[in-house]
Design a protein around this motif. Structure first.
Motif, PDB file in Angstrom:
ATOM      1  N   GLU A  72       0.604  -1.259   0.212  1.00 20.44           N
ATOM      2  CA  GLU A  72       0.046  -0.448  -0.486  1.00 20.44           C
ATOM      3  C   GLU A  72       0.786   1.802   0.256  1.00 20.44           C
ATOM      4  O   GLU A  72       1.070   2.156  -0.087  1.00 20.44           O
ATOM      5  N   GLU A  73       1.837   1.458   0.398  1.00 23.10           N
ATOM      6  CA  GLU A  73       2.496   2.182   0.985  1.00 23.10           C
ATOM      7  C   GLU A  73       3.464   2.378   0.009  1.00 23.10           C
ATOM      8  O   GLU A  73       3.729   3.514  -0.842  1.00 23.10           O
ATOM      9  N   PHE A  74       3.584   1.631  -1.183  1.00 27.25           N
ATOM     10  CA  PHE A  74       4.768   1.743  -2.564  1.00 27.25           C
ATOM     11  C   PHE A  74       3.627   2.565  -3.195  1.00 27.25           C
ATOM     12  O   PHE A  74       3.257   3.249  -4.563  1.00 27.25           O
ATOM     13  N   LYS A  75       2.549   1.609  -3.379  1.00 28.02           N
ATOM     14  CA  LYS A  75       0.979   2.210  -4.689  1.00 28.02           C
ATOM     15  C   LYS A  75       0.860   3.921  -4.132  1.00 28.02           C
ATOM     16  O   LYS A  75       0.546   4.867  -4.955  1.00 28.02           O
ATOM     17  N   GLN A  76       1.342   4.404  -3.177  1.00 32.26           N
ATOM     18  CA  GLN A  76       1.292   5.518  -2.640  1.00 32.26           C
ATOM     19  C   GLN A  76       2.219   6.880  -2.882  1.00 32.26           C
ATOM     20  O   GLN A  76       1.728   7.389  -3.570  1.00 32.26           O
ATOM     21  N   LEU A  77       3.401   6.356  -3.488  1.00 25.93           N
ATOM     22  CA  LEU A  77       4.727   6.683  -3.879  1.00 25.93           C
ATOM     23  C   LEU A  77       4.280   6.749  -5.390  1.00 25.93           C
ATOM     24  O   LEU A  77       4.276   8.150  -5.566  1.00 25.93           O
TER      25      LEU A  77
END
Length: 91
Positions: A34-39
Motif C-alpha cells: 500500500e505504501e508503495f502504491k501511494q508513492l
C-alpha cells in the motif's frame, strides 16, 4: 547514441551485504504494498492550473544578455516583463 560507460552489477555476495546493511539501518524499512502504491501516485510536481508552454523563439543577443546579466531566474524575469506588456495592451 550509446553511453560509453559500462554498468557493473554487484556480485551475489556484494548484493547480500548491501541488503544486510539496509536491513540493519534503523532509519529505513521496506515499504509495504500500500505504501508503495501511494508513492507511485505522487509522481513529479503538481499540475499547474495554467502550465507554461515550451516554444522556440529568437531574440536579439542584447536582449538575452541584458536579462542574463541579472543572474539566475532570467527566464522568469523575462516572462514577467512580457506578461506586463500584454496586460498593458489589453487594459
Amino acid at each position: 547514441m550509446s553511453s560509453k560507460r559500462k554498468l557493473i552489477m554487484p556480485t551475489p555476495e556484494e548484493d547480500a551485504a548491501i541488503n544486510r546493511g539496509i536491513a540493519a539501518d534503523p532509519d529505513t524499512y521496506e515499504l509495504g504494498a500500500e505504501e508503495f502504491k501511494q508513492l507511485k501516485k505522487r509522481g513529479g510536481r503538481p499540475r499547474l492550473a495554467s502550465p507554461k508552454v515550451a516554444v522556440t523563439i529568437r531574440y536579439d543577443k542584447a536582449v538575452i544578455d541584458a536579462f542574463k546579466a541579472g543572474g539566475p531566474g532570467w527566464q522568469t524575469r523575462m516572462n514577467e516583463v512580457l506578461k506586463k506588456a500584454v496586460a498593458r495592451k489589453h487594459a
